[in-house]
Design an enzyme around this catalytic site. Structure first.
Site, PDB file in Angstrom:
ATOM      1  N   ASP A  21     -10.687   2.073  -3.422  1.00 33.32           N
ATOM      2  CA  ASP A  21     -11.264   1.856  -2.095  1.00 33.32           C
ATOM      3  C   ASP A  21     -12.777   1.894  -2.153  1.00 33.32           C
ATOM      4  OD1 ASP A  21      -9.031   1.346  -0.675  1.00 33.32           O
ATOM      5  OD2 ASP A  21      -8.779   3.371   0.118  1.00 33.32           O
TER       6      ASP A  21
ATOM      7  N   ASP B 256       0.834  -1.200   0.000  1.00 33.71           N
ATOM      8  CA  ASP B 256       0.000   0.000   0.000  1.00 33.71           C
ATOM      9  C   ASP B 256       0.872   1.255   0.000  1.00 33.71           C
ATOM     10  OD1 ASP B 256      -2.285   1.529   0.132  1.00 33.71           O
ATOM     11  OD2 ASP B 256      -3.056   0.630   1.976  1.00 33.71           O
TER      12      ASP B 256
END
Ligand code: DGJ
Length: 728
Positions: free
Chosen positions: A545, A475
């Site tokens: 997301d 990430d």
């Protein structure tokens, strides 16, 4: 060989199956000039397209306007070409005019790697490369222009290596990767824009005077813009019309721009964003630009997408998962956020294992004192309070359930509240004497520095060696600010952003080298680094997301315009959606995730019995048809982004024996008429059985007559329609 040189005409010819690209050496001086790119043509003399004057440049009184009009392959600046240049450089005295002319060339089979950079690859059986060496004698700067033409794909990959061949230092201030000068009449510009949770929205607008395009100065390719630009004929559709596209194999700052100027001509350029960029070249030193991929399609946007997909699947993605099914997974982020422990994870894993899910991914929150996003990035040691027995115990238990185990990390970051920051505050990007700006409460590590990378890598290595970990979600949750490194010195700060990217690439390469079995999934606060650079390291990338199925339709359509379905992480998430509160059926969420790398992102222990019972069926669809999406040809049949009511994509296996149509009725239709969708890519003469109805028809019948969609009840419904080759 796909590339040849006509010595009499001084023209280089690059052929792909359906396209031709011609480069000329204009005038006696040999300016590298662009003659033609488009549908494949025979070996004609096309130099009239250069529209060059008869007077030799050397004796002409109009040298400025000559360069200003000449379609250029790699334009310099300050000599008469006032359009956006590829190259700007300065001598030690600060003088900046530069213009390249031909020196030599080399044509060879295959494609050389770009040192330290991601790039497409291929052997002599796949492609051929032209290295065109040009120089500005006065400045002492040489450009090696690389062009690779693929034998079986309509793609040309370009990059440039800039070498200081003079006696004094030079400074590059603009070093782009590719330029395409062409006729801009009746063209549209297509770019991908968005924001967090709404990445890669397709924007199509008429090409207009001036500059239009997309760019990022965030240090990541970004949510806001994707390193892609296309010019499409105004009338081009999914299946018809000419499209010229560029995509950048890079994950940092970029500029993708169309500039329409004099006489309706357009210049398309792509490269590292020049804002803030500067690179010092001592005599003998070289700078290699990242690669730009050029795709030309005469079969509309669909043809363009399929070429990008094939190129990336075959010649960019690497590693054991390149052609392998990707494991279905359950990720605990939206299930628990930071509030989990071994027992909670194992409870989810038990339900998952029973249903047939293949991997558990433990997301953010397992290390340091990380119970929220306020601390501990950089301290990659297991929090034993949450995970007693550490990773060996947890992973062992997950493995006992017959599942693989994956882990989340954010290696490029440091929290001010961390052991790492307390020990090495200088490891963060910063300007001495100025507090660096926080984002999500965190700072960025200076990946341009070897000792920082070594420290981070050692931590990654220890984690991955401590248990049977088979997947890493890498990430990266904030852009670069205070992008300076005291280690670089005052005249090199403009190098930081690129050196940062080179550092990240080096780290990921090390990880893949030492842990070749690992499936890497890149992620950047959702889809903030969904680019071909990342695909070189990770065959899949977390798309967004925003996990809500209906919003995802547009995000995935924009993503699939360029990137293969096999690269899109797509999960069934909780309801009401954590992103937008929308309530959608479990089955539809499954249908929307099915074409990508399929998984669940919710607490499986909290599902109703009915929902839980659907999981094996969804996994069976993934197993039975996922490979068609992953390896087949992609066709967009209907776009919810355009029509506002329904969405349909289709994949056809390469042998054309299986076609899978994924349909979502976003809004129910009050009409008596059946919706007909027209598949593409079937064999006209072959017969196909529609599995849900048993109807058998020829490929031509299905394609030209259309496939009727079933009548579905209510909003947010959907279905899968499978056509399989049948003996008739
Ligand atoms: C952003 C990612 O996109 C999410 O999936 C999740 O991993 C969080 N970061 C964790 O902090």
């Amino acid at each position: 060989m796909a590339i040849s040189y006509n010595e009499r005409e001084r023209v280089f010819r690059l052929d792909t199956p359906r396209t031709t690209y011609l480069i000329g050496l204009a005038d006696e001086a040999g300016f590298p000039a662009h003659i033609y790119y488009g549908r494949r043509i025979p070996d004609d003399d096309m130099r009239y397209l250069l529209d060059a004057p008869d007077t030799p440049y050397g004796s002409s009184r109009e040298q400025v306007s000559f360069l200003g009009r000449l379609p250029s392959e790699y334009p310099g600046s300050g000599r008469g070409d006032f359009r956006e240049p590829c190259l700007r450089a300065e001598t030690a005295e600060g003088y900046g005019a530069c213009c390249l002319t031909y020196v030599s060339h080399r044509i060879f089979g295959g494609k050389p790697p770009l040192e330290g950079l991601p790039a497409t690859y291929g052997g002599a059986e796949d492609c051929a490369t032209l290295e065109l060496v040009c120089r500005d004698e006065d400045m002492g700067l040489e450009a090696h222009l690389y062009y690779t033409a693929f034998e079986r794909l309509d793609a040309v990959c370009r990059s440039a290596k800039l070498v200081n061949v003079g006696a004094g230092p030079l400074r590059l201030t603009q070093a782009l990767s590719a330029c395409l000068d062409m006729d801009g009449q009746d063209m549209d510009v297509i770019t991908l824009h968005g924001r967090w949770a709404s990445e890669r929205m397709i924007q199509r607008r008429p090409l207009a005077w001036g500059k239009q395009g997309a760019g990022s100065q965030r240090g990541i390719s970004s949510h806001e813009a994707n390193p892609f630009i296309a010019l499409a004929e105004h009338t081009a559709t999914q299946s018809r019309g000419m499209v010229y596209a560029m995509n950048f194999v890079y994950s940092g700052n970029f500029l993708a721009q169309a500039e329409m100027g004099q006489e309706g001509r357009v210049r398309l350029i792509m490269g590292i964003h020049p804002a803030g960029f500067g690179w010092r070249l001592a005599p003998g030193e070289a700078f290699q630009t990242p690669e730009a991929v050029l795709v030309c399609s005469d079969a509309g946007l669909g043809g363009m997408s399929r070429t990008f997909h094939d190129l990336y699947r075959q010649h960019l993605v690497r590693g054991p998962y390149k052609d392998k099914p990707r494991p279905s997974l359950v990720n605990n982020w939206e299930a628990t956020y930071f509030d989990f422990d071994t027992e909670k994870l194992l409870a989810i894993a038990r339900v998952a294992a029973e249903a047939g899910v293949e991997m558990l991914v433990m997301d953010d929150g397992w290390f340091g004192r990380r119970d929220s996003d306020t601390c501990s990035l950089g301290d990659w040691t297991v929090n034993e309070r949450k995970l007693p027995g550490g990773l060996p115990y947890l992973v062992g238990e997950v493995n006992k359930l017959g599942m693989k185990f994956g882990i989340w990390m954010e290696p490029e970051m440091v929290s001010p509240d961390s052991e790492l920051y307390r020990a090495h505050p200088d490891y963060a990007l910063q300007i001495p004497g100025r507090a660096p700006a926080l984002s999500r409460g965190q700072l960025v590590l200076d990946m341009s520095r070897r000792e920082v990378r070594d420290h981070v890598y050692e931590q990654i290595r220890r984690v991955l060696s401590s248990a049977n970990i088979e997947y890493v979600k890498w990430d990266m949750n904030r852009p670069l600010t205070d992008a300076a490194s005291p280690a670089l010195g005052p005249d090199r700060q403009g190098e930081l952003a690129h050196r940062y990217m080179l550092g990240v690439y080096e780290l990921q390469e090390r990880l893949l080298r030492d842990f070749p079995h690992i499936l890497l999934e890149n992620c950047s606060a959702g889809g903030g680094r969904f680019d071909p650079g990342m695909l070189y390291y990770s065959p899949q990338i977390w798309t967004s997301d925003n996990t809500e199925a209906i919003d995802r339709l547009k995000i995935q359509e924009g993503t699939a315009l360029v990137y293969p379905l096999s690269s899109m992480g797509a999960h069934v998430a909780a309801c009401p959606s954590h992103t937008n509160g929308r309530v959608t059926p479990f089955a539809t969420r499954g249908l929307v995730s099915l074409p990508g790398c399929f998984g669940y992102e919710l607490d499986l222990t909290k599902l109703s019995d009915g929902e839980r019972a659907m999981i094996p069926g969804q996994l069976a669809d993934y197993k039975n048809y996922g490979w068609v999406f992953r390896t087949g040809d992609y066709y967009r049949l209907a776009s919810y982004g355009e029509n506002g009511t329904h969405d349909a994509l289709m994949a056809v296996s390469k042998d054309r024996r299986v076609a899978v149509l994924d349909y979502v009725q976003v809004l129910s239709r009050r009409t008596e008429r059946t919706l007909l969708l027209h598949p593409e890519g079937l064999d006209e003469g072959r017969y196909y059985r529609r599995l849900d109805t048993g109807d058998i028809r020829s490929g031509a019948g299905w394609m030209y007559g259309g496939v009727p969609m079933p009548r579905l009840e209510g909003d947010f419904a959907g279905c899968l329609v499978v056509l399989e080759a049948a003996d008739h």
